[in-house]
Design a protein around this motif. Structure first.
Motif, PDB file in Angstrom:
ATOM      1  N   SER A 214      68.709  57.742  76.666  1.00 61.38           N
ATOM      2  CA  SER A 214      68.167  58.909  77.368  1.00 61.38           C
ATOM      3  C   SER A 214      67.887  58.588  78.820  1.00 61.38           C
ATOM      4  O   SER A 214      68.076  59.433  79.685  1.00 61.38           O
ATOM      5  CB  SER A 214      66.867  59.422  76.745  1.00 61.38           C
ATOM      6  N   ALA A 215      67.443  57.346  79.086  1.00 58.02           N
ATOM      7  CA  ALA A 215      67.180  56.975  80.475  1.00 58.02           C
ATOM      8  C   ALA A 215      68.466  57.100  81.283  1.00 58.02           C
ATOM      9  O   ALA A 215      68.479  57.658  82.379  1.00 58.02           O
ATOM     10  CB  ALA A 215      66.641  55.554  80.551  1.00 58.02           C
ATOM     11  N   LEU A 216      69.556  56.589  80.699  1.00 57.27           N
ATOM     12  CA  LEU A 216      70.852  56.674  81.353  1.00 57.27           C
ATOM     13  C   LEU A 216      71.257  58.136  81.532  1.00 57.27           C
ATOM     14  O   LEU A 216      71.806  58.529  82.562  1.00 57.27           O
ATOM     15  CB  LEU A 216      71.881  55.951  80.476  1.00 57.27           C
ATOM     16  N   VAL A 218      69.259  60.816  81.680  1.00 58.93           N
ATOM     17  CA  VAL A 218      68.403  61.568  82.595  1.00 58.93           C
ATOM     18  C   VAL A 218      68.919  61.441  84.028  1.00 58.93           C
ATOM     19  O   VAL A 218      68.807  62.363  84.819  1.00 58.93           O
ATOM     20  CB  VAL A 218      66.935  61.096  82.480  1.00 58.93           C
ATOM     21  N   LEU A 221      74.255  59.611  83.757  1.00 60.84           N
ATOM     22  CA  LEU A 221      75.324  58.630  83.579  1.00 60.84           C
ATOM     23  C   LEU A 221      75.761  58.500  82.128  1.00 60.84           C
ATOM     24  O   LEU A 221      76.587  57.672  81.798  1.00 60.84           O
ATOM     25  CB  LEU A 221      74.884  57.258  84.103  1.00 60.84           C
TER      26      LEU A 221
ATOM     27  N   TYR B 159      60.075  57.129  81.715  1.00 60.71           N
ATOM     28  CA  TYR B 159      60.650  58.246  82.465  1.00 60.71           C
ATOM     29  C   TYR B 159      60.181  59.580  81.908  1.00 60.71           C
ATOM     30  O   TYR B 159      60.078  60.557  82.635  1.00 60.71           O
ATOM     31  CB  TYR B 159      62.173  58.172  82.463  1.00 60.71           C
ATOM     32  N   ILE B 274      64.089  53.935  86.552  1.00 63.81           N
ATOM     33  CA  ILE B 274      64.191  55.373  86.310  1.00 63.81           C
ATOM     34  C   ILE B 274      63.050  56.115  86.996  1.00 63.81           C
ATOM     35  O   ILE B 274      63.252  57.178  87.599  1.00 63.81           O
ATOM     36  CB  ILE B 274      64.172  55.663  84.803  1.00 63.81           C
TER      37      ILE B 274
END
Lengths: 282, 332
Positions: A214-216, A218, A221, B159, B274
Motif C-alpha cells: 500500500s505504501a508503494l 499510495v 508505483l 503513511y 512515505i
C-alpha cells in the motif's frame, strides 16, 4: 475438542476482538467480492459522485465506480498478496533457519550473514527502484516476490535460534537414539515449540506485506490495473477526493486498513501471550 | 580489549552489509525486462527534449556509465562498488543538470535525519515514561487505558496516520500547512519556527506509532521485572519508588528495545520516506520520489544507494551504543 474450547476460555480478550475484526475483513474481502454486480474497477458502471445511499452504501467515485464493491475487491487483493508473501516467507524462512541451525559451520555463517544483512537493507527504496525500472509500475506478483526476499529472514532467525537450542536438549537426543526419523523429530518434537511463535510471525508478515504494497501504491508505483487498499487511496487523492470533500471515498480504504491491521496485531499479540502462558503452564 | 574487539567486529560486519546491499542494487537494474538505458532515453525523448544523434549517443554512453554497463560483469561490479564507496560520486542529476547528485543528497539528508531522530527521541522519552508507570501499576485503570490506546496506535502504518493527520488538521480544520514551505533568512527565528511548524504533522505521524510500540514493550518488561529478586531487595532497602524505577527497572527494561530498534530501523526508514512524500517534506524520500517522477536515474541510484548506507550506518551506531548501556557486554 475440550482442549480447544478451554483454550478459548482462557484466551485473552484481545484475541477475541482481533478474531472478530479479522472475520469481518474476511467476509468483506473473500466472500462479498463474489457477489459484486460487475467488475467494480470499470468506469461509469454507476452514476458519478453519489453520496451514501441504499443502492450505493458508500457512494460512488467521480469515475462512476461503486466504492463499496471496489473496497471489497481491494481488500481481497491486498489480503491475497499479504497471505502469499507470509506463506512463502515463512516456508523459506523455516527451511533455511533449520538448515542454518542444524548444519552449523560455514553454511550457518553464510545464511546468518544473509539474514542480518537483508534486515539492514530498506525494502521500500529497492521496490521504488524496481518500479522505476519497470516503467513506473509494478505488478502484484513482482511486488510479492520482492517482499518474500526481504521478509524470510525474520522467521529464519527465530527458527535458527530454536534449532540451535534444541540440538542440545535431552529429549531430542532420546528421540534420536530411540531411532525416530529426522522428519518425525522435526514435526513431533520441535514444531510445537515454534508453532505459536510462527503463527504470530506469519501474521506480522501479512501486515508488513500489505503495508509495503500500500505504501508503494499510495505514491502511485503499484499496479494500476488491480485494485488494492493502497491504490484506492491513491486514486482518491489523485482525483481530488479531499478538495471535493468526498471523505467517504478516501476514508473507506483508510478505515479498512486500520481495522485489518488492528485485527491482525491483536491476534498476533494474543497468540504470543497465549503460547507464552502455555509454556509457563507446562 | 573485549570492547575493542566488539567494535572491530561490528565495523567489519557494517562494511560487509553495505557491500551486500549495494550488490543487490547492482543486480536489480539487470533484472528488469527493459534495458534501463533505452528506457531512460525514451523517457527523455517523451518529455519533448530534442536531441540530435550525436547527443543521444553521448547520453547513452554516460547512462551506460551510470548504470555501470561497460566491460564484463565483474569489471562492472567492481567499478560500481568502487565508485560509490571510495569516491561517493553519483554523477550529475539529469533533471537538475548539472547539479551533482551528491549535493542534492547532502541538502536532503539533514531533513530526513532530523525528522527521524527528533521523533524517535520524543517517542522514546514519552513511551518509556508511560510504559514504566503502566508496568509498575498494571492493575490501575490509567495503565489499562494507556495500553489500550497503544495497542490501537502501534499497528497503524505511518503513511495511514500521516494521511489521517493531514486530512484532519490540514483539510477539515485548517491548522497546519498542507505542504511544507520553509520561509525565513538563514539562522533566524522565522526560519526555525517555520521548520518546527512544518515538521509537527510529519513528526507526529512517526511519534505516535513508535510511542505505541514503546509503551507496549516497556510495560511488558516492567511488569515482569517488578517481581524479580533484585527489585524486591531494592524495595526492602527502603529506596524511593523513583529511584527503583529509574535506576533498577529502566536500564533493564530498555535493553530489548535497543535490539528492536536496530531491527526496525529499516521499516521506520520506509515509513519516513512515505511520510515525507505525503507532506512534501524536503528529505531523502521526496528526493527519491522526484527522481522517479522525472526519470532521473542518476539521482535515483544515488538516493537509493545512500538509503542503504544510511540504514546500515544507523543499525551499526545502535549496535555500538549497546555496550554502553549493557555493561554485561563490556565485562564479559
Amino acid at each position: 475438542m475440550q482442549r480447544i474450547t478451554s483454550m478459548f476460555h482462557n484466551a485473552p480478550f484481545r484475541l477475541y476482538l482481533g478474531i472478530l475484526l479479522l472475520v469481518l475483513c474476511v467476509i468483506l474481502g473473500f466472500i462479498l467480492p463474489w457477489f459484486a454486480p460487475d467488475n467494480p474497477l470499470t468506469w461509469y458502471t454507476a452514476p458519478r459522485n453519489q453520496e451514501s445511499s441504499l443502492v450505493y452504501p458508500l457512494g460512488t467515485t467521480s469515475l462512476g465506480q461503486d466504492i463499496f464493491w471496489l473496497l471489497t475487491w481491494a481488500l481481497r487483493n491486498s489480503l491475497i498478496l499479504g497471505l502469499a508473501v507470509a506463506f512463502f516467507s515463512t516456508l523459506i524462512g523455516v527451511f533455511l533457519g533449520l538448515a542454518a541451525g542444524y548444519a552449523g559451520g560455514i553454511l550457518d555463517r553464510f545464511l546468518s550473514f544473509c539474514m542480518d544483512a537483508l534486515l539492514c537493507v530498506p525494502s521500500l527504496p529497492i521496490l521504488i527502484l524496481l518500479a522505476a525500472l519497470f516503467g513506473g509500475q509494478l505488478s502484484l506478483p513482482v511486488i510479492g516476490v520482492a517482499l518474500v526476499i526481504f521478509n524470510w529472514p525474520y522467521p529464519a532467525r527465530q527458527v535458527r535460534a530454536v534449532a540451535l537450542s534444541m540440538r542440545e536438549r535431552e529429549f531430542i537426543n532420546v528421540a534420536w537414539f530411540s531411532g525416530e526419523s529426522g522428519v518425525r523429530i522435526l514435526v513431533r518434537h520441535i514444531f510445537p515449540y515454534i508453532a505459536g511463535w510462527s503463527a504470530a510471525n506469519f501474521i506480522n508478515t501479512v501486515l508488513v506485506g500489505v503495508t509495503t504494497e500500500s505504501a508503494l501504491a499510495v505514491i502511485g508505483l503499484s499496479s494500476a490495473t488491480q485494485a488494492t487498499l493502497g491504490t484506492m487511496i491513491y486514486w482518491a487523492i489523485e482525483y481530488q477526493a479531499l478538495l471535493a470533500e468526498r471523505y467517504v471515498w478516501i476514508g473507506s480504504p483508510v478505515v479498512a486498513v486500520l481495522l485489518l491491521f488492528i485485527g491482525l496485531f491483536l491476534v498476533s499479540s494474543g497468540l504470543t501471550m497465549q503460547s507464552a502462558a502455555r509454556r509457563l503452564g507446562l | 580489549m573485549r570492547l575493542l574487539r566488539y567494535i572491530a567486529g561490528r565495523l567489519v560486519v557494517y562494511l560487509l552489509v553495505i557491500v551486500f546491499g549495494l550488490t543487490i542494487l547492482f543486480f536489480v537494474p539487470r533484472l528488469g525486462p527493459t534495458d534501463p538505458v533505452e528506457a531512460m532515453l525514451a523517457k527523455v525523448a517523451a518529455q519533448g527534449a530534442y536531441m540530435d544523434a550525436s547527443q543521444v549517443d553521448r547520453l547513452r554512453e554516460s547512462l551506460a556509465d551510470t548504470f555501470g554497463l561497460n566491460g564484463t560483469l565483474l569489471e562492472q561490479y567492481w567499478a560500481f562498488i568502487k565508485r560509490i564507496l571510495l569516491t561517493g560520486d553519483f554523477g550529475p542529476s539529469l533533471s537538475m543538470y548539472p547539479t551533482p547528485v551528491m549535493e542534492l543528497i547532502l541538502n536532503a539528508l539533514p531533513w530526513t535525519f532530523g525528522l527521524l531522530l527528533t521523533s524517535t527521541l520524543i517517542a522514546w522519552v514519552l513511551g518509556n515514561f508511560v510504559g514504566l508507570l503502566a508496568g509498575w501499576r498494571p492493575e490501575s485503570n490509567a495503565a489499562k487505558a494507556m495500553e489500550g490506546v497503544a495497542i490501537f496506535l502501534y499497528p497503524i502504518p505511518y503513511y495511514i496516520l500521516a494521511l489521517v493527520l493531514s486530512i484532519l488538521f490540514s483539510y477539515v480544520w485548517q491548522i497546519f500547512p498542507l505542504t511544507t514551505t520553509i520561509r525565513g533568512a538563514p539562522w533566524s527565528w522565522d526560519l526555525i519556527s517555520s521548520i518546527v511548524w512544518n515538521s509537527i504533522l510529519p513528526a507526529a505521524s512517526i511519534v505516535i506509532v513508535v510511542f505505541g510500540w514503546w509503551v507496549i514493550s516497556v510495560k511488558a518488561q516492567t511488569s515482569q521485572l517488578k517481581d524479580e529478586e533484585f527489585i524486591r531487595y531494592a524495595r526492602l532497602k527502603g529506596l524511593s519508588q523513583t529511584r527503583i524505577l529509574t535506576r533498577y527497572v529502566l536500564p533493564n527494561a530498555i535493553l530489548p528495545q535497543i535490539t528492536f530498534l536496530a531491527l526496525q530501523i529499516g521499516l521506520m526508514f520506509n515509513g519516513s520516506l512515505i511520510t515525507e512524500i505525503l507532506f512534501d517534506y524536503p528529505g531523502l524520500g521526496l528526493l527519491i520520489y522526484t527522481a522517479v517522477l522525472q526519470g532521473d536515474f542518476n539521482l535515483l541510484m544515488g538516493t537509493i544507494s545512500l538509503s542503504v548506507i544510511a540504514v546500515a550506518t544507523a543499525t551499526m551506531v545502535i549496535d555500538l551504543i549497546y555496550p554502553l548501556i549493557d555493561p554485561r557486554i563490556r565485562h564479559r
